[in-house]
Design a protein around this motif. Structure first.
Motif, PDB file in Angstrom:
ATOM      1  N   GLU A  88       0.862  -1.188   0.000  1.00  0.00           N
ATOM      2  CA  GLU A  88       0.000   0.000   0.000  1.00  0.00           C
ATOM      3  C   GLU A  88       0.889   1.226   0.000  1.00  0.00           C
ATOM      4  O   GLU A  88       1.765   1.363   0.841  1.00  0.00           O
ATOM      5  CB  GLU A  88      -0.903   0.006   1.231  1.00  0.00           C
ATOM      6  N   SER A  89       0.670   2.085  -0.971  1.00  0.00           N
ATOM      7  CA  SER A  89       1.451   3.311  -1.070  1.00  0.00           C
ATOM      8  C   SER A  89       0.501   4.501  -1.013  1.00  0.00           C
ATOM      9  O   SER A  89      -0.477   4.544  -1.761  1.00  0.00           O
ATOM     10  CB  SER A  89       2.222   3.325  -2.395  1.00  0.00           C
ATOM     11  N   PRO A  90       0.777   5.471  -0.147  1.00  0.00           N
ATOM     12  CA  PRO A  90      -0.098   6.642  -0.085  1.00  0.00           C
ATOM     13  C   PRO A  90      -0.147   7.397  -1.415  1.00  0.00           C
ATOM     14  O   PRO A  90      -1.148   8.008  -1.750  1.00  0.00           O
ATOM     15  CB  PRO A  90       0.518   7.513   1.005  1.00  0.00           C
ATOM     16  N   ASP A  91       0.927   7.307  -2.180  1.00  0.00           N
ATOM     17  CA  ASP A  91       0.986   8.024  -3.455  1.00  0.00           C
ATOM     18  C   ASP A  91       0.380   7.232  -4.612  1.00  0.00           C
ATOM     19  O   ASP A  91      -0.262   7.800  -5.486  1.00  0.00           O
ATOM     20  CB  ASP A  91       2.436   8.371  -3.805  1.00  0.00           C
ATOM     21  N   ASP A  92       0.614   5.926  -4.611  1.00  0.00           N
ATOM     22  CA  ASP A  92       0.224   5.111  -5.760  1.00  0.00           C
ATOM     23  C   ASP A  92      -0.975   4.205  -5.512  1.00  0.00           C
ATOM     24  O   ASP A  92      -1.430   3.535  -6.428  1.00  0.00           O
ATOM     25  CB  ASP A  92       1.406   4.239  -6.196  1.00  0.00           C
TER      26      ASP A  92
END
Length: 165
Positions: A88-92
């Motif tokens: 999980e990426s906050p950006d992607d």
């Protein structure tokens, strides 16, 4: 880490709550079949609890991956490994990493673990369906590679520790 057999878990643990379970289940169980065939050919077991693909639960990290190892009790023989890990990426946003390798046990005086002797590059996928398809492709690759040559030939590919003590 806790290991739970594929049949006893929930694919949403790894692939997310909004996944089309029917499509994912079919693909993942085809991967499971490929790994089972490889284990049968090699006279080996598949998974930590010998059930093939298994969910690995890492409570401290809140990650549940889906992974299998096809390996023998004979440490001279290679291990064939494949897995999909949610990220999980906050950006992607969400993505799934698929990794796959063939490894042999280290024979150095100080055992450093396993040495990968052949691997597919780890790749990230932005949908659960493409990640499941990549898992199947990786399991198929392991079956093809694992049956393409004598199982004891993998030891010679280890550049660091090519011979037994």
């Amino acid at each position: 880490m806790e290991s739970i057999p594929l049949a006893e878990g929930d694919l949403r643990w790894t692939f997310g709550q909004s996944v089309d379970l029917g499509a994912i289940r079919e693909i993942v169980f085809r991967a499971q079949d490929q790994l089972g065939r490889l284990a049968e050919v090699l006279g080996a077991s598949s998974g930590w609890v010998s059930s093939g693909l298994e969910f690995g639960i890492y409570p401290a990290m809140t990650i549940i991956d889906l992974r299998a190892w096809v390996e023998s009790d004979n440490l001279d023989l290679p291990a064939f490994c494949v897995g999909v890990t949610p990220q999980e990426s906050p950006d992607d946003g969400p993505r799934w990493d698929v990794d796959c390798d063939i490894a042999v046990r280290c024979y150095a005086q100080w055992d450093c673990g396993m040495h990968a002797v052949e691997e597919l590059p780890t790749r990230s996928y932005d949908s659960p369906e493409t990640a499941a398809a990549a898992l199947l492709a990786a399991a198929t690759w392991l079956l093809e590679r694992g049956t393409a040559e004598p199982v004891d030939s993998w030891r010679r590919r280890d550049p660091g520790c090519a011979s037994a003590p």
